[in-house]
Design an enzyme around this catalytic site. Structure first.
Site, short mmCIF file in Angstrom:
data_model
loop_
_atom_site.label_atom_id
_atom_site.label_comp_id
_atom_site.label_asym_id
_atom_site.label_seq_id
_atom_site.Cartn_x
_atom_site.Cartn_y
_atom_site.Cartn_z
N LYS A 152 0.86 -1.19 0.00
CA LYS A 152 0.00 0.00 0.00
C LYS A 152 0.89 1.22 0.00
O LYS A 152 1.98 1.15 0.52
CB LYS A 152 -0.91 0.01 1.24
CG LYS A 152 -1.82 -1.20 1.39
CD LYS A 152 -3.07 -1.09 0.56
CE LYS A 152 -3.93 -2.35 0.69
NZ LYS A 152 -5.08 -2.38 -0.21
N LYS A 178 1.97 -9.21 -1.82
CA LYS A 178 1.11 -9.26 -2.99
C LYS A 178 0.93 -7.86 -3.57
O LYS A 178 0.82 -6.88 -2.83
CB LYS A 178 -0.25 -9.81 -2.52
CG LYS A 178 -1.37 -9.84 -3.52
CD LYS A 178 -2.66 -10.26 -2.81
CE LYS A 178 -3.87 -9.67 -3.48
NZ LYS A 178 -3.93 -8.21 -3.52
N ASP A 180 -1.35 -5.01 -5.38
CA ASP A 180 -2.78 -4.75 -5.22
C ASP A 180 -3.51 -5.14 -6.51
O ASP A 180 -2.90 -5.31 -7.56
CB ASP A 180 -3.04 -3.30 -4.81
CG ASP A 180 -4.08 -3.25 -3.69
OD1 ASP A 180 -5.03 -4.06 -3.73
OD2 ASP A 180 -3.93 -2.43 -2.78
N GLU A 181 -4.82 -5.30 -6.41
CA GLU A 181 -5.58 -5.82 -7.55
C GLU A 181 -5.59 -4.85 -8.73
O GLU A 181 -5.84 -5.27 -9.86
CB GLU A 181 -7.02 -6.19 -7.14
CG GLU A 181 -7.97 -5.02 -6.89
CD GLU A 181 -7.76 -4.33 -5.55
OE1 GLU A 181 -6.97 -4.87 -4.75
OE2 GLU A 181 -8.37 -3.28 -5.32
N HIS A 268 -7.49 -13.22 -7.29
CA HIS A 268 -8.19 -12.14 -6.60
C HIS A 268 -9.58 -12.01 -7.19
O HIS A 268 -9.77 -12.23 -8.38
CB HIS A 268 -7.42 -10.82 -6.78
CG HIS A 268 -7.88 -9.73 -5.85
ND1 HIS A 268 -9.05 -9.02 -6.06
CD2 HIS A 268 -7.35 -9.24 -4.71
CE1 HIS A 268 -9.19 -8.14 -5.08
NE2 HIS A 268 -8.18 -8.25 -4.24
N ARG A 269 -10.54 -11.66 -6.35
CA ARG A 269 -11.94 -11.66 -6.81
C ARG A 269 -12.53 -10.28 -7.02
O ARG A 269 -13.76 -10.11 -6.98
CB ARG A 269 -12.80 -12.47 -5.84
CG ARG A 269 -12.77 -11.89 -4.43
CD ARG A 269 -13.71 -12.65 -3.49
NE ARG A 269 -13.72 -12.00 -2.18
CZ ARG A 269 -14.67 -12.15 -1.26
NH1 ARG A 269 -15.69 -12.96 -1.47
NH2 ARG A 269 -14.60 -11.52 -0.10
N HIS A 301 -9.25 -15.58 -2.85
CA HIS A 301 -9.86 -14.70 -1.85
C HIS A 301 -11.31 -15.12 -1.62
O HIS A 301 -12.07 -15.23 -2.59
CB HIS A 301 -9.85 -13.25 -2.34
CG HIS A 301 -8.51 -12.63 -2.31
ND1 HIS A 301 -8.23 -11.49 -1.60
CD2 HIS A 301 -7.34 -13.00 -2.90
CE1 HIS A 301 -6.95 -11.17 -1.76
NE2 HIS A 301 -6.39 -12.07 -2.55
N LYS A 308 -13.28 -5.45 6.40
CA LYS A 308 -14.01 -4.30 5.85
C LYS A 308 -15.05 -4.69 4.82
O LYS A 308 -15.82 -3.87 4.36
CB LYS A 308 -13.01 -3.31 5.22
CG LYS A 308 -12.31 -3.84 3.95
CD LYS A 308 -11.31 -2.83 3.35
CE LYS A 308 -10.44 -3.51 2.29
NZ LYS A 308 -9.49 -2.62 1.63
N PHE A 374 -2.88 -8.80 5.02
CA PHE A 374 -3.11 -7.56 5.75
C PHE A 374 -2.60 -6.38 4.93
O PHE A 374 -1.42 -6.36 4.56
CB PHE A 374 -2.34 -7.57 7.08
CG PHE A 374 -2.69 -8.74 7.96
CD1 PHE A 374 -3.58 -8.59 9.01
CD2 PHE A 374 -2.14 -10.00 7.72
CE1 PHE A 374 -3.90 -9.67 9.82
CE2 PHE A 374 -2.45 -11.08 8.53
CZ PHE A 374 -3.34 -10.93 9.57
N GLY A 375 -3.46 -5.41 4.62
CA GLY A 375 -3.02 -4.22 3.91
C GLY A 375 -2.83 -3.10 4.91
O GLY A 375 -1.76 -2.94 5.50
#
Lengths: 426, 426
Positions: A152, A178, A180-181, A268-269, A301, A308, A374-375
């Site tokens: 992030k 990872k 990010d998407e 990733h979804r 995922h 969240k 965890f982001g």
């Protein structure tokens, strides 16, 4: 003489050669039988009116049967002959059972809750190349959940900054980093350069910690570009790739799996909740997860329960069981029987708003065969990424040694600082 | 010191380099400003908590702005800097603006209503190879709408039966024959054999009628298999392919477009209503249609207004304008400005429960630049496919010569029989 067909047969016993779908169905101003019949015909051989080109052979060999109707719960089940589908072609299968039917005026709401695939269809797909066992072998982590972070901010860091954040997370104690998407190859962060920089620091972190570290670069793109990027990862010492399976699409996931590059596929979804969220309409995440396993996602995922994003405890737990077990037994409604035959288990990824204080309830519900990502729960640590990673590692240590976070944090300051910011979820 | 960002700026004037999204937004127990802020950050550079790795450069260059909030209509608009996206990578773009945001606990409902793409992104895609002009050139049909059928039953006919139904439709007077969305390569109907048989009879029909006839074989599959099938079509004299763009996915559509096989691409939207149907959540069909045009669909299903599927008159008309025009002017809410630059127009396909009695209102609303596809409305003719095709052709003749169907059917018996079965839609 036009042939008239009846799609309802409540006495029909599904055969082992049938694909079974369970739908939640609210008719639009017609009976549930009539609406169920419309769903069955539009997803198979029929259309909105009787036609001259239908023949007895087609009706006899291919007509599906609505064999279960629960008017109170608004649940129907349909058995489709396996020959209605092209083996190994998921888009074709979905264009039948998850295609036009959602748009019919005959229904008010329709949700594909679960799909039970017959042996011939299961065996026509490759499934995960590695699966849970393969992932544990690569990472040399035998029993505990895997822990990771997403770099992030989602977008904005350059290649070197990205690699540095990854490095901090790895040396802090996380197993996985990872992309990010929505980070692919950007004007400010080129894919190839990022892969080179990040793998360089991955190797450094591995040397310093003596542990295997994983980097999952996001290869989501048009399929030729995607394969080119995946090969670049392989060439530069990567072991994993990630793909946004829903925005790229099922054909792309299968192309990546078929390329057989010996890279673990992380799925990733992003975008799923556009159609999984409404409980009455669309497609369930359970169905999506089964499809992803069948095609070949090694990791998927499925929800964080304590984070969240939406997704109830029972829903996420059921999805986890479905992608990680070999045989699924029918369980009331919303969970059909499924034999997975040759298909390896997909490892469940829990992510989205997780922080150290959420680890105990999540592991209690989901067990050890999960990856926790965890982001903000890592980089949001007041002292930054490395201490955030240490805090996550400490929280997992506490859980694995059956100690409470509160007690453990008394002697582990990074965890203490994290819990003071994020709290503890009971 | 963690940097705090503010994503709301109602005074912000969008730049020409911004990508604009309009969302319908219902917050979940928080203010609309707070929810809008969550949507903006999750779709760009932020996450659920403030993070130590954010820096001023990232915030200054990439932070999006919520610049419009209409509390009564629950509409917000967000301007995203073009550099937040990888040019030419639609899955990446969608993983940002149509990704995680739908699953956030912070929202109750969220719908991506429209997307306005900036010049740099528009020009990074190829768009249709042929477009409306190219299609009219191939078919030699200058002004009138094109008419076609889908071979029915959807599944079950063998290759020769399939070709025969197609032949009957062509000699009856239809321009186009299309495979159904779930017919690919089946145990009872092999793709290659079907293409050979159907193109053979297409050539026969062309010879007998002196007209150009179109066959659209469904190449939907894993992408290497898809391209193999498309090349087979090309090799055997085909001019068109069709693909289920949503079940195959955006990467696959782009791969097909990039293959540049000189085949017209017909895009079927099976599955769209899983996420387009709920007016408060998901993604609008308008947004989907713009994406399909941008990537390169020459023809796209957008709704039939008078048929078996949902989709209001205004909605379908707006979509038609958006895919067929060069410049779209902002229109209240739900239709943002869009300049299409080099991107050719996509021809609108109206299909789903159409019959001859629906042609007059449909052409009145949509104009002549449409393709009307009739399934049951052709093969459901009591005397079969050929007379069904004749009836459709007669109904179109009536409309083009400004005669009423009722009067025209007095001297055209095939039309009369069709109207007696299906009725006339006013």
């Amino acid at each position: 003489m036009i042939l008239l067909l009846n799609y309802i047969d409540l006495k029909y016993k599904p055969s082992k050669k049938d694909l079974i779908c369970e739908f939640y169905l609210e008719p639009n101003k017609i009976s549930i039988e009539k609406a169920a019949s419309n769903v069955a015909l539009e997803s198979s051989i029929g259309t909105w009116t009787d036609i001259a080109t239908m023949n007895k052979r087609v009706a006899r060999t291919l007509k599906p049967n609505v064999f279960y109707i629960n008017k109170r719960k608004k649940i129907i089940k349909i058995a489709y002959n396996e020959n209605l589908f092209e083996k190994g072609n998921m888009p074709e299968i979905l264009s039948s059972i998850a295609g036009n039917i959602f748009g019919m005026s005959a229904i008010k709401n329709l949700r594909l809750m679960d799909i039970s695939f017959p042996e011939s269809i299961v065996k026509s797909f490759k499934g995960p190349k590695f699966g849970i066992e393969g992932i544990r072998k690569i990472t040399k982590i035998k029993k505990r959940p895997l822990i990771g972070t997403i770099v992030k901010p989602k977008l904005g860091l350059n290649e070197k900054e990205h690699a540095k954040v990854a490095y901090d997370a790895w040396v802090g104690g996380l197993d996985i980093v990872k992309d990010d998407e929505n980070l692919t190859s950007m004007s400010f962060n080129n894919f190839n350069k990022r892969v080179i920089e990040t793998i360089k620091l991955r190797k450094k972190a591995e040397k310093e910690t003596g542990k295997i570290k994983i980097y999952m670069p996001n290869v989501t793109a048009e399929t030729n570009e995607m394969i080119k990027r995946a090969k670049f990862v392989k060439k530069h010492g990567g072991r994993y790739v990630m793909i946004d399976i829903l925005t790229a699409g099922w054909s792309a996931l299968q192309t990546l799996r078929n390329a057989n590059l010996n890279l673990v596929i992380h799925a990733h979804r992003a975008g799923h909740a556009a159609f999984t969220r409404n409980e009455k309409h669309g497609i369930s995440m359970l169905a999506i997860a089964k499809i992803a396993r069948l095609i070949g996602a090694d990791q998927l995922h499925i929800g964080a329960i304590v984070g969240k994003m939406t997704g109830t405890k029972h829903e996420v737990k059921d999805i986890g069981e479905n992608i990680e077990n070999s045989i699924i037994h029918e369980k009331g409604t919303h969970m059909l029987e499924q034999k997975w035959y040759n298909i390896k288990p997909t490892m469940a990824v829990c992510s989205g708003g997780l922080h150290p204080g959420g680890i105990p309830p999540l592991v209690k519900i989901m067990g050890n065969n999960i990856i926790m990502q965890f982001g903000g729960g890592c980089h949001g640590h007041p002292n930054g990424t490395k201490e955030g990673a240490i805090a996550i590692k400490q929280a997992l240590e506490a859980v694995m040694s059956k100690k409470s976070l509160k007690n453990y944090s008394k002697t582990h300051k990074e965890l203490k600082i994290a819990l003071d910011k994020f709290g503890i979820i009971q």
